[in-house]
Motif scaffolding. Sequence first.
Motif, PDB file in Angstrom:
ATOM      1  N   UNK A 409     -37.788  24.702 116.618  1.00  0.00           N
ATOM      2  CA  UNK A 409     -38.891  24.975 117.728  1.00  0.00           C
ATOM      3  C   UNK A 409     -39.508  26.468 117.147  1.00  0.00           C
ATOM      4  N   UNK A 410     -39.022  27.537 116.994  1.00  0.00           N
ATOM      5  CA  UNK A 410     -39.387  28.820 116.566  1.00  0.00           C
ATOM      6  C   UNK A 410     -40.402  28.532 115.235  1.00  0.00           C
ATOM      7  N   UNK A 411     -39.627  27.915 114.298  1.00  0.00           N
ATOM      8  CA  UNK A 411     -40.107  27.699 113.172  1.00  0.00           C
ATOM      9  C   UNK A 411     -41.469  27.029 113.324  1.00  0.00           C
ATOM     10  N   UNK A 412     -41.646  26.168 113.941  1.00  0.00           N
ATOM     11  CA  UNK A 412     -42.783  25.086 114.330  1.00  0.00           C
ATOM     12  C   UNK A 412     -43.912  26.085 114.963  1.00  0.00           C
ATOM     13  N   UNK A 413     -43.628  26.997 115.825  1.00  0.00           N
ATOM     14  CA  UNK A 413     -44.614  27.789 116.567  1.00  0.00           C
ATOM     15  C   UNK A 413     -45.029  28.877 115.542  1.00  0.00           C
ATOM     16  N   UNK A 414     -44.416  29.278 114.607  1.00  0.00           N
ATOM     17  CA  UNK A 414     -44.810  30.264 113.653  1.00  0.00           C
ATOM     18  C   UNK A 414     -45.576  29.682 112.818  1.00  0.00           C
ATOM     19  N   UNK A 415     -45.259  28.453 112.378  1.00  0.00           N
ATOM     20  CA  UNK A 415     -46.078  27.836 111.270  1.00  0.00           C
ATOM     21  C   UNK A 415     -47.483  27.533 111.843  1.00  0.00           C
ATOM     22  N   UNK A 416     -47.552  26.850 113.205  1.00  0.00           N
ATOM     23  CA  UNK A 416     -48.905  26.799 113.699  1.00  0.00           C
ATOM     24  C   UNK A 416     -49.582  27.583 114.483  1.00  0.00           C
ATOM     25  N   UNK A 417     -49.095  28.923 114.528  1.00  0.00           N
ATOM     26  CA  UNK A 417     -49.620  29.942 115.336  1.00  0.00           C
ATOM     27  C   UNK A 417     -50.924  30.529 114.398  1.00  0.00           C
ATOM     28  N   UNK A 418     -51.981  30.465 114.741  1.00  0.00           N
ATOM     29  CA  UNK A 418     -53.411  30.980 113.955  1.00  0.00           C
ATOM     30  C   UNK A 418     -53.430  32.320 114.089  1.00  0.00           C
ATOM     31  N   UNK A 419     -53.250  33.323 113.096  1.00  0.00           N
ATOM     32  CA  UNK A 419     -53.680  34.554 113.057  1.00  0.00           C
ATOM     33  C   UNK A 419     -54.728  34.608 113.953  1.00  0.00           C
TER      34      UNK A 419
END
Length: 464
Positions: A409-419
């Motif tokens: 879950x944490x990796x998905x959130x980091x990957x999909x978070x737009x800077x």
Amino acid sequence: MQPVPLHSLSELERASLQEIALYQLQEKLLVGDLSLAKVGPKGSKSIRQKLESFSKEKKDCSPQTFGIPLFQVIANDRAYKQLQEAVKKSRRLCLEVEATVTRFRAQRQKRSPMGMGCGLVPCEVCPEEPLSPAFLNNSTWSQRRGAMSVDSITDLSDNASKLLEALQLSHPHELNPRRSLGKKNMLSLNPITWQVPRIVDRCCKHIETHGLQTVGIFRVGSSKKRVQQLREEFDRGLDVFLDEHQSVHDVAALLKEFLRDMPDSLIPREFYAAFLSTAAMEGPGQLAALQLLLFLLPPCHSDTLHRLLRFLSEVARHAESSWGPDGQEIPGNKMTVSNLATIFGPNILQKEKPGEKDAGAMNFEDSTAIILVLQRLIEHYQTLFMVSPEMQHDILRRLFQTDPDVIDYLLRRKFNAVPSTESEDSTEEHAPSPLPGRTRALESRSVSSELYSNVSFLNLDIGI
């Protein structure tokens, strides 16, 4: 991975970051017997202390802002905001009910002869007329958020698309690092709400809007009467608006009083010696030590300090005179980083509580060290409150040992978070967007496999 702001980490990640930072500081011999158990809210009071504090609150009318712990100030602000929202919702409901009743009466009068009630007319005239107004369905109010909340590990499901939509902010009373690893599953997987007291944010915004060109800001005297009036209004919990009619010097004095009167200083006293020890360092080593110490601060102290340092940096940027587009000279406020550190240092880093014996006494070495440390914090605040990719990997390694179920879950959130280049103030209302389109499920599966193949920590020997 890219560097991310500290406040974008989830509550669970932030707790792990604190443990890592403490371990690294102990290796550097910057902290000795300091433990995370000393950080955060104090233990519960005894019955006698509660009675004494209750009688004191009745006598003092329980101040809402000044002279109380920072987390309590934020809790009071949040309670006031919730009350205002409840009042607005109640008024909106009343208006809608009134409009419904008015519309119902108009329809009855329109369908009745001579404006009389429908009771004098055969039932066939208005067969579909309801016997009472059609009020709103109250169930719609609870369905308007439209998003699912994941507040703990046990709430996770196998549906990846729902997880990507469940990125709402948490609202903890306080991140409590005293929780043991066995209880860490109670920590939230969502970022913690941006916790800055209303008085600090409004004072900073007022000076940023009206006082950046004011010469001698924070040095020129203020009106004690007006400052006391503002202080009393904030302490009564009123919604105080600071506009152009308020003196910049009065607002500046109000901000300094709030910081000075905090029962626990903005940088808690447990870290006083550790922060001062960084004054003897130089270069990247000094900044690395300061960053680790900042990671140990409770969220409300960390967020408020970040907001204050950002404000002081903006004030210092206008210290020198400049020239406008029309060739007219714009006077500087003369408040350099050194001047600001000299004024705010003793308010942010305090060895003794306000009012205690020798609270105002400070030797020359400590005073010099405090000014130097605050100078570094103002000059480098943007990088100090960022979490490097290496530190993020360390956090994930640690969580892979203690809570492996949350890694995906944490990796998905980091990957999909737009800077984002927006300010921190907007993080309370915006969350990373879910993957669009019908292929969300397929894309989420590929995201997971790609992340697992790219993150090197999963291939390391972590001693499980």
